[in-house]
Design an enzyme around this catalytic site. Structure first.
Site, PDB file in Angstrom:
ATOM      1  CG  HIS A  97      48.926  43.814  41.708  1.00 15.78           C
ATOM      2  ND1 HIS A  97      50.143  43.853  42.344  1.00 15.78           N
ATOM      3  CD2 HIS A  97      47.999  43.677  42.695  1.00 15.78           C
ATOM      4  CE1 HIS A  97      49.967  43.758  43.650  1.00 15.78           C
ATOM      5  NE2 HIS A  97      48.678  43.641  43.894  1.00 15.78           N
TER       6      HIS A  97
ATOM      7  CB  CYS B 142      45.585  42.493  45.444  1.00 17.72           C
ATOM      8  SG  CYS B 142      44.477  43.909  45.392  1.00 17.72           S
TER       9      CYS B 142
END
Length: 509
Positions: free
Chosen positions: A409, A428
């Site tokens: 992201h 992440c």
């Protein structure tokens, strides 16, 4: 001939025909001489003995791959093939050793997913019967055996391993003591030791000035060069991370190369012509299209406490202006203490709290909850952050299937990309320029970056599909080699290299 004798005769004829047919089928597996029994791949003929000699040579040189010849019972093999040895025993030992070595050098010594809970990849697995068939069929067995290891940067890693092992025979080691951060301009007793250590690491160290304990600018410039090669923050300051890196000895660096050779064997020989390769070991990402790199990016990955896993998956598209649903572990460990101090502490950053994980109409007023009574290990509420400038996912979100619940992201904290060691996430992968990446994925197939930016600015929540799926590999390569042959080391932040080497040395199950 009576009827019973006739039936017996016909049955015997059928058996003979069956055996002849079976021999014809398996003859290719036995080599060029069909008269060889199926268990005489290594003895009994000149060709078989040549295969055995080539195999023994490869096993003697197994150390070139970070493998240990003793894992394949080298001493027993050499004894078994000596004059007067038992051929049947030699066949069994050589066959077992061959299958083990061929498997190890082509697909990995260990099953990757058993090494660490944060590894979940689809590792190749060598087939015993197929290996034996290929060995028997090979017209040039030594060349076939040499073709088993991976290609790419693998030979360069092998060369690095050999260089480090040679250097270890004469190398000296000077430890740099830990202490307060050492900054340029300071006078400190560690400086002479720092000079010695840098020289041991083959850095070009300038001559000391009149004050030998002075950490001067020329020496700080060498440290900055060193920091850049190790993925550290390039500031010339000798802090805890730089000290730890300087104190990494040759044995540890050798183990890192061994682990990275093994890690390369885990991956497919051919990664494909179109894929994303994220390396959590050096905080990088590359998108390969048509077999060549077309996009590079810095990434931010997980901390040592929350490491980014090694996985293989597929990305199908992206979303803009996403919500961020906070994992329960983060809610309990990080946000609960804030809520205990101030029930409304999260509201300013766009967080909402829900009593249900599926019902968006179940929002609650945080001031009505006794947060001191909540168990952080069993946090019962769903915390969700609204889209916007403060959203932890930024404006763009790339989902992909994996059991860890991680994704790639955008980020609201882009300034962190200026750091050298970018271990800041909960696992992440934060991408520096996500829209530029998407533009490369679409190529000439109708992607309008300005239109997507306008949709982001309008607050639209839209999902976009890629023209075709993109393969994703997330790995942890702490030793890499580029096309020019330059090898770079990164520090083993996750301690995963050490666990790989330990697992390699355990007896085969």
């Amino acid at each position: 001939m009576d009827e019973s004798a006739s039936r017996e005769y016909k049955l015997r004829v059928k058996r003979v025909h069956f055996l002849v047919g079976l021999l014809a089928l398996i003859a290719p597996v036995l080599g060029s001489d069909p008269s060889l029994a199926a268990d005489h791949l290594w003895t009994g003929s000149r060709a078989a003995e040549a295969r055995a000699a080539a195999l023994l040579g490869a096993i003697r040189a197994a150390g070139d791959h970070g493998l240990d010849p003793d894992w394949y019972r080298l001493a027993d093999l050499e004894k078994a093939v000596s004059p007067g040895g038992d051929q049947d025993r030699a066949e069994q030992l050589l066959t077992d050793a061959f299958v083990a070595y061929a498997s190890d050098v082509s697909t990995g010594r260990v099953r990757a997913n058993s090494v660490d809970k944060d590894i979940d990849i689809q590792q190749r697995k060598a087939d015993r019967s197929e290996l034996l068939k290929q060995a028997a069929d090979a017209t040039d067995f030594p060349a076939w055996l040499a073709s088993l290891p991976p290609k790419g940067d693998y030979p360069l890693l092998q060369k690095t391993l050999a260089t480090l092992r040679l250097k270890r025979k004469t190398a000296t080691f000077t430890a740099v003591p830990s202490g307060d951060a050492l900054k340029p301009g300071m006078i400190d007793s560690r400086v002479p030791l720092l000079r010695k250590r840098l020289a041991e690491l083959d850095m070009a160290v300038p001559v000391a000035g009149p004050v030998s304990d002075l950490y001067d600018e020329p020496l700080a410039a060498v440290i900055k060069t060193y920091q850049a090669t190790k993925g550290l923050t390039v500031d010339g300051v000798i802090g805890a991370k730089t000290t730890q890196s300087l104190n990494t000895g040759l044995d540890e660096r050798i183990d890192q190369v061994v682990a990275n050779l093994e890690r390369r064997r885990w991956l497919p020989e051919d990664l494909g012509s179109r894929y994303v390769f994220v390396n959590a070991g050096d905080y990088s990402m590359v998108f390969v299209n048509g077999g060549r790199p077309v996009f590079h990016s810095l990434v931010i990955v997980g901390t040592a406490k929350n490491p980014t896993p090694e996985i293989a998956s597929v990305m199908h598209g992206f979303q803009i202006n996403p919500y961020w649903t906070v994992p329960q572990s983060i809610s309990g460990e990080e946000y609960l203490p804030m809520l205990r101090r101030d029930p409304n502490a999260l509201a300013a950053s766009g967080f909402r709290i829900f009593s249900s994980w599926s019902d968006n109409d179940s929002e609650i007023d945080p001031s009505t909850v006794d947060w001191n009574a909540i168990n952080p290990k069993a946090f019962p509420f769903r915390i969700r952050q609204d889209p916007g400038a403060n959203n932890a996912l930024g404006y763009i979100f790339f989902p992909f299937a994996n059991k860890y619940g991680i994704y790639m992201h955008d980020t609201a904290t882009r300034w962190l990309f200026t750091e050298g060691s970018r271990n800041f996430s909960h696992g992440c992968i934060r991408l520096q320029n996500p829209l530029d990446f998407v533009e490369k994925v679409y190529g000439s197939r109708g992607f309008d970056k300005d239109k997507v930016r306008a949709a982001i600015d309008d607050g639209q929540q839209v999902g976009y599909g890629f023209p075709e799926p993109v393969r994703l590999y997330v790995t942890y390569r702490t030793v890499t080699a580029n096309a020019e042959g330059s090898v770079s080391f990164r520090d083993d932040v996750y301690g995963r290299d050490r666990r790989v080497v330990q697992a390699m040395g355990r007896p085969r199950s």
